[in-house]
Write an enzyme that holds these catalytic residues in place. Structure first.
Site, short mmCIF file in Angstrom:
data_model
loop_
_atom_site.label_atom_id
_atom_site.label_comp_id
_atom_site.label_asym_id
_atom_site.label_seq_id
_atom_site.Cartn_x
_atom_site.Cartn_y
_atom_site.Cartn_z
N GLU A 52 0.84 -1.21 0.00
CA GLU A 52 0.00 0.00 0.00
C GLU A 52 0.87 1.24 0.00
O GLU A 52 1.83 1.34 0.77
CB GLU A 52 -0.89 -0.03 1.26
CG GLU A 52 -2.28 0.46 1.03
CD GLU A 52 -3.08 -0.40 0.05
OE1 GLU A 52 -3.09 -0.07 -1.15
OE2 GLU A 52 -3.67 -1.39 0.48
N HIS A 53 0.49 2.17 -0.87
CA HIS A 53 1.24 3.43 -1.04
C HIS A 53 2.68 3.16 -1.49
O HIS A 53 3.59 3.90 -1.15
CB HIS A 53 1.19 4.29 0.24
CG HIS A 53 -0.20 4.83 0.49
ND1 HIS A 53 -0.66 5.96 -0.13
CD2 HIS A 53 -1.22 4.36 1.25
CE1 HIS A 53 -1.92 6.18 0.25
NE2 HIS A 53 -2.28 5.22 1.09
N ASP A 108 2.99 2.10 -4.94
CA ASP A 108 3.00 2.18 -6.42
C ASP A 108 3.63 3.47 -6.93
O ASP A 108 4.42 3.44 -7.87
CB ASP A 108 1.60 1.91 -7.04
CG ASP A 108 0.50 2.85 -6.62
OD1 ASP A 108 0.72 3.68 -5.71
OD2 ASP A 108 -0.60 2.78 -7.22
N GLY A 142 -16.40 4.87 -3.46
CA GLY A 142 -15.62 5.45 -2.36
C GLY A 142 -15.29 4.45 -1.28
O GLY A 142 -14.98 4.83 -0.15
N GLY A 183 -12.84 2.25 -1.36
CA GLY A 183 -11.45 1.80 -1.40
C GLY A 183 -11.26 0.56 -2.26
O GLY A 183 -10.24 -0.09 -2.18
N ASP A 209 -4.41 0.59 -9.47
CA ASP A 209 -5.83 0.29 -9.66
C ASP A 209 -6.17 0.04 -11.13
O ASP A 209 -6.91 -0.89 -11.46
CB ASP A 209 -6.68 1.44 -9.10
CG ASP A 209 -6.37 1.71 -7.65
OD1 ASP A 209 -5.74 0.85 -7.00
OD2 ASP A 209 -6.74 2.79 -7.15
N TYR A 214 -3.66 12.31 0.42
CA TYR A 214 -2.94 11.43 -0.50
C TYR A 214 -1.79 12.20 -1.18
O TYR A 214 -0.63 11.78 -1.16
CB TYR A 214 -3.91 10.87 -1.53
CG TYR A 214 -3.34 9.84 -2.47
CD1 TYR A 214 -3.41 8.49 -2.17
CD2 TYR A 214 -2.73 10.22 -3.67
CE1 TYR A 214 -2.88 7.54 -3.05
CE2 TYR A 214 -2.21 9.29 -4.54
CZ TYR A 214 -2.29 7.96 -4.23
OH TYR A 214 -1.77 7.02 -5.09
C1 GLA Z 1 -5.25 4.57 -4.23
C2 GLA Z 1 -4.49 4.89 -5.52
C3 GLA Z 1 -3.46 3.81 -5.85
C4 GLA Z 1 -2.58 3.49 -4.64
C5 GLA Z 1 -3.41 3.27 -3.39
C6 GLA Z 1 -2.57 3.12 -2.16
O1 GLA Z 1 -6.06 3.46 -4.40
O2 GLA Z 1 -5.39 5.01 -6.59
O3 GLA Z 1 -2.69 4.20 -6.96
O4 GLA Z 1 -1.61 4.49 -4.46
O5 GLA Z 1 -4.31 4.35 -3.17
O6 GLA Z 1 -1.83 1.95 -2.21
#
Ligand code: GLA
Length: 368
Positions: free
Chosen positions: A14-15, A17, A105, A107, A155, A205
């Site tokens: 997570e976070h 990419d 929304g 996630g 995503d 973000y």
């Molecule tokens: C969101 C963004 C992704 C990624 C995630 C965190 O979903 O769209 O690109 O950065 O947050 O992992």
């Protein structure tokens, strides 16, 4: 014709990419579907109707396109249409009807599912077939330029490339995908939507992205993908403490993601579960993108523990609300779901939504 693309759940990574790291998502069997028919002759507009959001939207192809006000759902398809026009494609007018079972929304990347299904539809309408990487990048650009969300590539890539019974280990630097089979019927992934909505365009973000870039600059590396735990130890005094903690999350999360992929390949579920818990702690304490409701689900899951069939649990997606993903023993699913549901509602006063998904196909359905 219609096109259909899935949402996703990120198992771990997570976070990472937008730091050129690794991610390990899977497509879920929740889809955004678009059905379309050509417009009456001579009409050069795209009329969109959605069962979600606020009804209808019109894209006038005779005018230069520009983003709608921030937060409008039409920005996702609009940005994708703009991407096709920029390639010189000529879609012509059509009417489209959009429906989705990916919670908005939540996630689970309802926005990427909408972008990628729009792109899939436009490929069919214009005959301009994109290669998968190009397609994912066009959709990411739509999200940056039209929805104002500076997302990474995870995503859109999983929505394009998801494959049944496989997780996607994506190297976000080389963009090389590796499909990791996950077919062991004794385990399942249980997704719990806290039903608290996040606002990724709200600034949290983008701020974290900027902090990661700052950390990389001070460390003298191209991105945090190139940083090591040793480098971070040495740089402790040189980096702002918050920025240092952000970098600690990213560097350790990249490592956890590679180890988790190894664990999945070996069906070493306890190891994968521990990595998921560690990921959650790091996101909560160092990256600070969790929230009370996500923490509540993870604590409840941990309380049920391996004796009750929970192997691991973490928040998934950008954070600030949305969903958790838990790795559980399949035979204990009904008891675990009931316990999380009851205890979460008792603690927060909010009814959660729970569902199980196997890694689903990212397959496109196009019918002429
Ligand atoms: C969101 C963004 C992704 C990624 C995630 C965190 O979903 O769209 O690109 O950065 O947050 O992992």
């Amino acid at each position: 014709m219609d096109s259909s693309r899935p949402g996703r759940v990120n198992v771990i990574g997570e976070h990472t990419d937008y730091n050129d790291g690794f991610v390990l998502p899977m497509a879920i069997d929740r889809y955004t579907v678009i059905a379309a028919a050509p417009a009456a002759k001579g009409r050069n507009t795209i009329q969109l109707r959605s069962t979600q959001g606020d009804g209808t939207a019109v894209i006038d192809l005779g005018q230069p396109l520009k983003p709608a006000p921030k937060g409008a759902w039409v920005n996702y398809p609009l940005g994708v249409v703009a991407g096709f026009l920029a390639r010189g494609a000529k879609p012509g007018g059509f009417d489209a009807f959009i429906d989705s079972t990916v919670p908005l929304g939540g996630g689970l990347s309802s926005s990427a599912a909408l972008e990628v299904s729009t792109a899939t539809l436009l490929e069919a309408v214009t005959g301009d077939k994109l290669d998968p990487v190009e397609k994912a990048l066009l959709c990411q650009k739509a999200e940056h330029d039209y929805a104002g969300m500076p997302c990474g590539i995870m995503d859109q890539f999983i929505s394009v490339m998801g494959k049944r019974d496989h997780l996607l280990l994506l190297d976000c630097r080389s963009r090389l995908p590796e499909m990791v089979p996950m077919t062991d019927p004794s385990v399942a992934l249980l997704i719990t939507n806290t039903n608290v909505k996040h606002e990724l365009t709200g600034g949290g973000y983008a701020k974290r992205r900027a902090q990661c870039e700052e950390a990389a600059r001070v460390l003298g590396v191209a991105s945090l993908r190139d940083a090591t735990a040793g480098m971070l130890d040495n740089a402790r005094g040189k980096l702002d403490l918050v920025v240092w903690r952000r970098a600690c999350h990213v560097v350790s999360e990249i490592e956890r993601t590679l180890q988790a992929a190894q664990g999945v390949r070996a069906s070493n579920w306890p190891a994968v579960g521990q990595l998921m818990y560690a990921s959650h702690c790091s996101l909560r304490d160092n990256y600070e993108v969790s929230c009370a409701e996500l923490d509540a689900v993870v604590e409840i899951a941990q309380g049920i523990g391996s004796g009750g069939g929970v192997i691991g649990c973490r928040m998934t997606g950008g954070g600030f609300g949305g969903c958790t993903v838990a790795l559980v023993r399949a035979e204990a699913l009904p008891a675990i779901s009931a316990a999380i549901s009851a205890q979460y509602e008792k603690r927060t006063g909010i009814k959660p939504s729970l569902f199980v998904s196997r890694p689903a196909a990212g397959a496109t359905l196009i019918k002429g």
